[in-house]
Write a protein that holds these residues in place. Structure first.
Motif, PDB file in Angstrom:
ATOM      1  N   LEU A 140       0.869  -1.275   0.026  1.00  0.00           N
ATOM      2  CA  LEU A 140       0.004  -0.073   0.026  1.00  0.00           C
ATOM      3  C   LEU A 140       0.944   1.188   0.100  1.00  0.00           C
ATOM      4  CD1 LEU A 140      -2.999  -0.796   2.595  1.00  0.00           C
ATOM      5  CD2 LEU A 140      -2.690  -1.337   0.100  1.00  0.00           C
ATOM      6  N   ASN A 141       2.045   1.221  -0.656  1.00  0.00           N
ATOM      7  CA  ASN A 141       2.918   2.289  -0.694  1.00  0.00           C
ATOM      8  C   ASN A 141       2.249   3.270  -1.545  1.00  0.00           C
ATOM      9  OD1 ASN A 141       4.898   4.055  -1.333  1.00  0.00           O
ATOM     10  ND2 ASN A 141       6.573   2.532  -1.258  1.00  0.00           N
ATOM     11  N   CYS A 142       1.935   4.336  -0.949  1.00  0.00           N
ATOM     12  CA  CYS A 142       1.473   5.569  -1.548  1.00  0.00           C
ATOM     13  C   CYS A 142       1.910   6.095  -3.091  1.00  0.00           C
ATOM     14  CB  CYS A 142       1.051   6.669  -0.877  1.00  0.00           C
ATOM     15  SG  CYS A 142      -0.214   6.184   0.657  1.00  0.00           S
ATOM     16  N   ASN A 143       3.233   5.981  -2.978  1.00  0.00           N
ATOM     17  CA  ASN A 143       4.061   6.528  -4.199  1.00  0.00           C
ATOM     18  C   ASN A 143       3.765   5.716  -5.324  1.00  0.00           C
ATOM     19  OD1 ASN A 143       5.167   8.315  -2.701  1.00  0.00           O
ATOM     20  ND2 ASN A 143       7.034   7.058  -2.041  1.00  0.00           N
ATOM     21  N   LYS A 144       3.045   4.550  -5.188  1.00  0.00           N
ATOM     22  CA  LYS A 144       2.726   3.621  -6.181  1.00  0.00           C
ATOM     23  C   LYS A 144       1.301   3.926  -7.081  1.00  0.00           C
ATOM     24  CE  LYS A 144       4.528  -0.722  -4.041  1.00  0.00           C
ATOM     25  NZ  LYS A 144       4.313  -2.071  -3.827  1.00  0.00           N
ATOM     26  N   PHE A 145       0.754   4.837  -6.442  1.00  0.00           N
ATOM     27  CA  PHE A 145      -0.501   5.243  -6.915  1.00  0.00           C
ATOM     28  C   PHE A 145      -0.396   6.531  -7.779  1.00  0.00           C
ATOM     29  CE2 PHE A 145      -1.726   2.641  -3.064  1.00  0.00           C
ATOM     30  CZ  PHE A 145      -1.869   1.466  -3.837  1.00  0.00           C
ATOM     31  N   PRO A 146      -1.267   6.774  -8.704  1.00  0.00           N
ATOM     32  CA  PRO A 146      -1.342   8.037  -9.428  1.00  0.00           C
ATOM     33  C   PRO A 146      -1.564   9.353  -8.795  1.00  0.00           C
ATOM     34  CG  PRO A 146      -3.135   6.852 -10.044  1.00  0.00           C
ATOM     35  CD  PRO A 146      -2.548   5.825  -9.078  1.00  0.00           C
ATOM     36  N   ALA A 147      -0.968  10.377  -9.373  1.00  0.00           N
ATOM     37  CA  ALA A 147      -1.098  11.760  -9.018  1.00  0.00           C
ATOM     38  C   ALA A 147      -2.841  12.132  -9.170  1.00  0.00           C
ATOM     39  CB  ALA A 147      -0.269  12.801  -9.553  1.00  0.00           C
ATOM     40  N   ASP A 148      -3.247  13.140  -8.447  1.00  0.00           N
ATOM     41  CA  ASP A 148      -4.712  13.433  -8.618  1.00  0.00           C
ATOM     42  C   ASP A 148      -5.263  13.910  -9.943  1.00  0.00           C
ATOM     43  OD1 ASP A 148      -4.468  12.829  -6.061  1.00  0.00           O
ATOM     44  OD2 ASP A 148      -5.697  14.763  -5.281  1.00  0.00           O
ATOM     45  N   HIS A 149      -4.030  14.460 -10.734  1.00  0.00           N
ATOM     46  CA  HIS A 149      -4.569  14.977 -12.044  1.00  0.00           C
ATOM     47  C   HIS A 149      -4.609  13.798 -13.012  1.00  0.00           C
ATOM     48  CE1 HIS A 149      -0.124  14.693 -12.357  1.00  0.00           C
ATOM     49  NE2 HIS A 149      -0.498  14.207 -13.771  1.00  0.00           N
ATOM     50  N   GLU A 150      -4.366  12.591 -12.776  1.00  0.00           N
ATOM     51  CA  GLU A 150      -4.532  11.573 -13.782  1.00  0.00           C
ATOM     52  C   GLU A 150      -5.965  10.887 -13.189  1.00  0.00           C
ATOM     53  OE1 GLU A 150      -1.268   8.906 -14.542  1.00  0.00           O
ATOM     54  OE2 GLU A 150      -0.072  10.114 -12.844  1.00  0.00           O
ATOM     55  N   LEU A 151      -6.399   9.968 -13.934  1.00  0.00           N
ATOM     56  CA  LEU A 151      -7.773   9.437 -13.615  1.00  0.00           C
ATOM     57  C   LEU A 151      -7.500   8.291 -12.491  1.00  0.00           C
ATOM     58  CD1 LEU A 151     -10.775   8.740 -14.593  1.00  0.00           C
ATOM     59  CD2 LEU A 151      -9.855   7.118 -15.942  1.00  0.00           C
ATOM     60  N   CYS A 152      -8.217   8.545 -11.450  1.00  0.00           N
ATOM     61  CA  CYS A 152      -8.163   7.647 -10.286  1.00  0.00           C
ATOM     62  C   CYS A 152      -9.040   8.096  -9.054  1.00  0.00           C
ATOM     63  CB  CYS A 152      -6.765   7.991  -9.429  1.00  0.00           C
ATOM     64  SG  CYS A 152      -6.584   9.845  -9.109  1.00  0.00           S
ATOM     65  N   ILE A 153      -9.364   7.283  -8.223  1.00  0.00           N
ATOM     66  CA  ILE A 153     -10.595   7.439  -7.421  1.00  0.00           C
ATOM     67  C   ILE A 153      -9.916   8.165  -6.020  1.00  0.00           C
ATOM     68  CG2 ILE A 153     -11.764   6.275  -5.721  1.00  0.00           C
ATOM     69  CD1 ILE A 153     -11.476   3.659  -7.348  1.00  0.00           C
ATOM     70  N   ALA A 154     -10.672   9.620  -6.025  1.00  0.00           N
ATOM     71  CA  ALA A 154     -10.272  10.600  -5.082  1.00  0.00           C
ATOM     72  C   ALA A 154     -10.841  10.368  -3.883  1.00  0.00           C
ATOM     73  CB  ALA A 154     -10.523  11.896  -5.670  1.00  0.00           C
ATOM     74  N   ALA A 155     -10.508  11.107  -2.723  1.00  0.00           N
ATOM     75  CA  ALA A 155     -10.980  11.193  -1.460  1.00  0.00           C
ATOM     76  C   ALA A 155     -12.533  11.724  -1.548  1.00  0.00           C
ATOM     77  CB  ALA A 155     -10.239  11.912  -0.343  1.00  0.00           C
ATOM     78  N   VAL A 156     -13.193  11.085  -0.576  1.00  0.00           N
ATOM     79  CA  VAL A 156     -14.925  11.309  -0.903  1.00  0.00           C
ATOM     80  C   VAL A 156     -14.911  12.531   0.650  1.00  0.00           C
ATOM     81  CG1 VAL A 156     -17.178  10.596  -0.592  1.00  0.00           C
ATOM     82  CG2 VAL A 156     -15.692   9.236  -1.604  1.00  0.00           C
ATOM     83  N   SER A 157     -14.508  12.181   1.668  1.00  0.00           N
ATOM     84  CA  SER A 157     -14.823  12.867   2.716  1.00  0.00           C
ATOM     85  C   SER A 157     -14.122  14.305   2.615  1.00  0.00           C
ATOM     86  CB  SER A 157     -14.432  12.137   4.124  1.00  0.00           C
ATOM     87  OG  SER A 157     -12.785  11.881   4.021  1.00  0.00           O
ATOM     88  N   MET A 158     -14.345  15.158   3.718  1.00  0.00           N
ATOM     89  CA  MET A 158     -13.862  16.466   3.403  1.00  0.00           C
ATOM     90  C   MET A 158     -12.353  16.349   3.974  1.00  0.00           C
ATOM     91  SD  MET A 158     -16.941  18.355   5.115  1.00  0.00           S
ATOM     92  CE  MET A 158     -16.540  19.648   5.667  1.00  0.00           C
TER      93      MET A 158
END
Length: 306
Positions: A140-158
């Protein structure tokens, strides 16, 4: 390249999923984050036995998943190990984050969680895992996942820094309702703690993973204020309700409202509840202790008086 046909979810689970589908319609080529679909994969119903993700808001997932689990029994077994963390209510988006990996939604390309979503969940949940001796896993190393400007599932909560609501955080310390065994024992507990208050707690949100709780300001009876000012106790206790989700959840035990006698200590800029008793007619020892408290002298008080 083997590409599965797009299958629309049979149940749309909320704004996060609708937003994802809208972004998908506007997105161009799959890109690096869709390379997973270059090998064979299939869509399968999310089974009832997969408690982590069943009824998450869509009904089908891809196998193999993003964590390279090849079979459904393996997915069920591995995902079940994360249920205790969800029970700790460390972050409202923890389930969405985990299910995006364990049960990726069945579309014509694979959608990873955004790096910011991973970082937000890790920030809240890694300390809770550390309480039990578990590090944040490398898978679950966060660096493996795409940056927010790419197509990805973003946070829902505030965001955690939002001024309208603090992010609930679980406590390492378990907190449960105490049995009011004897009045003397309760009095000793009140003496041992910095503060003691009789309060009414209301559950104001029952539709999300983490419930919001309010303090009824008209039902605050200060038994002992200790180093706190009487006037600041309601604010401090509301802060406790906001940030110690696990403790409050355990005390409420699924009820919508309740009256409790709570006691605890003051730690820097927050209060920590150590003991909680349910104010009920059957708890005669608790009623007796509260009646006696006004004229009760704690051991250190008696020593000072001598």
């Amino acid at each position: 390249m083997v590409t599965a046909h797009r299958r629309q979810p049979s149940r749309l689970g909320g704004p996060w999923l609708l937003g994802l589908l809208a972004r998908l319609l506007l997105w161009g080529s799959p890109g690096a984050w869709a390379s997973y679909l270059r090998r064979s994969s299939s869509c399968m119903p999310i089974p009832h036995r997969m408690a982590l993700c069943y009824d998450i808001g869509y009904s089908e997932m891809r196998i193999p998943n993003l964590l390279e689990h090849e079979t459904m029994p393996e997915v069920i077994q591995q995902s079940s190990s994360w249920l205790p963390l969800l029970a700790r209510e460390c972050h409202p988006d923890a389930r969405i984050f985990l299910c995006s990996l364990f049960a990726p939604i069945c579309l014509d390309r694979l959608i990873y969680p955004c790096r910011s979503l991973c970082e937000a969940v890790k920030r809240s949940c890694a300390p809770v895992m550390a309480c039990y001796g578990y590090p944040w896993p490398e898978i679950l190393n966060c660096n493996k996942f795409p940056a927010d400007h790419e197509l990805c599932i973003a946070a829902v909560s505030m965001g955690e820094n939002s001024s309208s609501r603090r992010m609930p955080r679980a406590s390492c310390k378990d907190c449960e309702l105490e049995e009011a065994s004897t009045a003397r024992e309760i009095l000793e507990n009140l003496c041992a703690n910095d503060f003691a208050v009789k309060i009414r707690i209301l559950r104001k949100n029952t539709t999300t993973t983490i419930s919001d709780f309010d303090l009824d300001p008209s039902r605050v009876e200060v038994l002992k204020h200790g180093p706190l000012l009487r006037t600041e106790i309601p604010t401090r206790l509301q802060q406790w309700l906001d940030i110690d989700a696990t403790c409050v959840h355990n005390i409420m035990r699924g009820t919508h409202a309740g009256v409790f006698v709570v006691s605890g200590e003051v730690q820097s800029d927050k209060v920590v509840v150590n003991k909680a008793y349910a104010w009920q007619k059957k708890n005669r020892n608790l009623h007796q202790a509260v009646r006696r408290w006004k004229h009760h002298r704690c051991p250190e008080q008696a020593v000072r008086k001598v």
